[in-house]
Write a protein that holds these residues in place. Sequence first.
Motif, PDB file in Angstrom:
ATOM      1  N   GLU A 137       0.830  -1.205   0.000  1.00 29.68           N
ATOM      2  CA  GLU A 137       0.000   0.000   0.000  1.00 29.68           C
ATOM      3  C   GLU A 137       0.864   1.254   0.000  1.00 29.68           C
ATOM      4  O   GLU A 137       0.473   2.276  -0.595  1.00 29.68           O
ATOM      5  N   LEU A 138       2.022   1.210   0.631  1.00 26.04           N
ATOM      6  CA  LEU A 138       2.918   2.367   0.628  1.00 26.04           C
ATOM      7  C   LEU A 138       3.339   2.717  -0.799  1.00 26.04           C
ATOM      8  O   LEU A 138       3.335   3.894  -1.189  1.00 26.04           O
ATOM      9  N   GLU A 166       0.334   4.252  -2.653  1.00 28.35           N
ATOM     10  CA  GLU A 166       0.041   5.630  -2.271  1.00 28.35           C
ATOM     11  C   GLU A 166       1.146   6.582  -2.686  1.00 28.35           C
ATOM     12  O   GLU A 166       0.884   7.752  -2.990  1.00 28.35           O
ATOM     13  N   ARG A 167       2.383   6.107  -2.729  1.00 30.61           N
ATOM     14  CA  ARG A 167       3.464   6.943  -3.238  1.00 30.61           C
ATOM     15  C   ARG A 167       3.244   7.295  -4.709  1.00 30.61           C
ATOM     16  O   ARG A 167       3.707   8.335  -5.189  1.00 30.61           O
ATOM     17  N   ARG A 171       7.410   8.516  -7.470  1.00 32.52           N
ATOM     18  CA  ARG A 171       7.071   9.544  -6.491  1.00 32.52           C
ATOM     19  C   ARG A 171       6.586  10.819  -7.169  1.00 32.52           C
ATOM     20  O   ARG A 171       5.707  11.511  -6.651  1.00 32.52           O
ATOM     21  N   VAL A 223       0.624   2.874   7.102  1.00 36.42           N
ATOM     22  CA  VAL A 223       1.257   3.700   6.066  1.00 36.42           C
ATOM     23  C   VAL A 223       1.273   5.162   6.499  1.00 36.42           C
ATOM     24  O   VAL A 223       2.270   5.866   6.340  1.00 36.42           O
ATOM     25  N   VAL A 224       0.162   5.619   7.078  1.00 36.96           N
ATOM     26  CA  VAL A 224       0.098   6.995   7.575  1.00 36.96           C
ATOM     27  C   VAL A 224       1.003   7.152   8.790  1.00 36.96           C
ATOM     28  O   VAL A 224       1.729   8.136   8.928  1.00 36.96           O
ATOM     29  N   TRP A 282       4.756   7.396   5.167  1.00 33.39           N
ATOM     30  CA  TRP A 282       5.107   6.921   3.837  1.00 33.39           C
ATOM     31  C   TRP A 282       6.606   6.639   3.704  1.00 33.39           C
ATOM     32  O   TRP A 282       7.189   6.826   2.648  1.00 33.39           O
ATOM     33  N   ARG A 283       7.207   6.158   4.800  1.00 30.83           N
ATOM     34  CA  ARG A 283       8.621   5.786   4.820  1.00 30.83           C
ATOM     35  C   ARG A 283       8.750   4.299   5.138  1.00 30.83           C
ATOM     36  O   ARG A 283       8.226   3.830   6.163  1.00 30.83           O
ATOM     37  N   ALA A 323       2.346  13.488   3.132  1.00 37.74           N
ATOM     38  CA  ALA A 323       1.510  12.672   2.248  1.00 37.74           C
ATOM     39  C   ALA A 323       1.718  13.104   0.808  1.00 37.74           C
ATOM     40  O   ALA A 323       1.913  14.299   0.529  1.00 37.74           O
ATOM     41  N   PRO A 324       1.723  12.165  -0.147  1.00 39.32           N
ATOM     42  CA  PRO A 324       1.834  12.556  -1.559  1.00 39.32           C
ATOM     43  C   PRO A 324       0.753  13.575  -1.928  1.00 39.32           C
ATOM     44  O   PRO A 324      -0.414  13.408  -1.581  1.00 39.32           O
ATOM     45  N   LEU A 340      -2.401  12.345  -3.755  1.00 40.80           N
ATOM     46  CA  LEU A 340      -2.974  11.101  -3.254  1.00 40.80           C
ATOM     47  C   LEU A 340      -4.490  11.096  -3.379  1.00 40.80           C
ATOM     48  O   LEU A 340      -5.170  11.990  -2.871  1.00 40.80           O
TER      49      LEU A 340
END
Length: 307
Positions: A25-26, A29-30, A167, A229-230, A234-235, A295-296, A299
């Motif tokens: 999921e990371l 979302e990236r 990214r 993820v939050v 996102w790392r 956050a991206p 997103l």
Amino acid sequence: MDALTAILLTVITAATPLLLAALGELVVERAGVLNLGVEGMMLAGAVTGFAVTHVAGSHTLGLIAAALAGAALSLIFAVLTLSLLANQVATGLALTIFGIGLSALIGAPFVGTPSPRLPALNPPGLTGLPVVGPLLFGQDVLVYLSILLTAGIAWFLFRTRAGMILRACGENAEAAHALGYPVRRVRYLAVLFGGAMAGLGGAYLSLAYTPMWAEAMTAGRGWIALALVVFAAWRPWRLLLGAYLFGAVTILQLNAQGWGLFVVPSQVLSMLPYLATILVLVAISAGPWKGRLNAPANLGQPFRPVG
């Protein structure tokens, strides 16, 4: 020491499915896509991995089938949201409901059927070491794979040109498209990877954590993976830490019930992992860490290529 080792081993098994699903999921979302269907994809992977392993007698085939099942469900999501521009939140929720129903249908003949546990690697001469041996050298392949993937994804996202492009698609899809990058293709690949990882996370539950199939056996772990993820901003490396932290909360509440440490109903203790998830999300959303979430920027926003 034996009791401590046993607890640490169960923490590892509790954290691994969370880490696998959250890593996928990371990456999704990236790339700028929000897929809330992790729970459904995990269930699809769990039932498919168990069924194929039971029928074919091969854990390798079961894990491959689980990854393909998760990717297949994510492909449905990708077509609806990336090509047809459906709402990502609504489509992800629908995917979860679809995965719950489909897994129950497929898994009906396998309920109560035993299955051999995913074997540990057990290199000779190393697993006998006190404490360290069982923890570091007595795990199954998915535990090691999850840690290797954490390092691999961190390297890919922040040390490679392809990771930079991914990214960029999540930060400013229009600018990435103007520079000639295939935004939609990148997002498709990211969503498929996320689905495959969720499928592996589900397969770990049915083949290693509790080697059996039970309806809705993920028990909300897909939602915890989304929250992780939050929590990790996102790392990938923070995600590894968060997964083991939440795995420890899950195991400690089980041990607390067994030891009778708290004079409260067992249902309250069973709520602890999910309560901890909510509290962490509230803290990082409203506290001093709010500005560091990173956050991206795009997103969840649809992208329609122009020109």
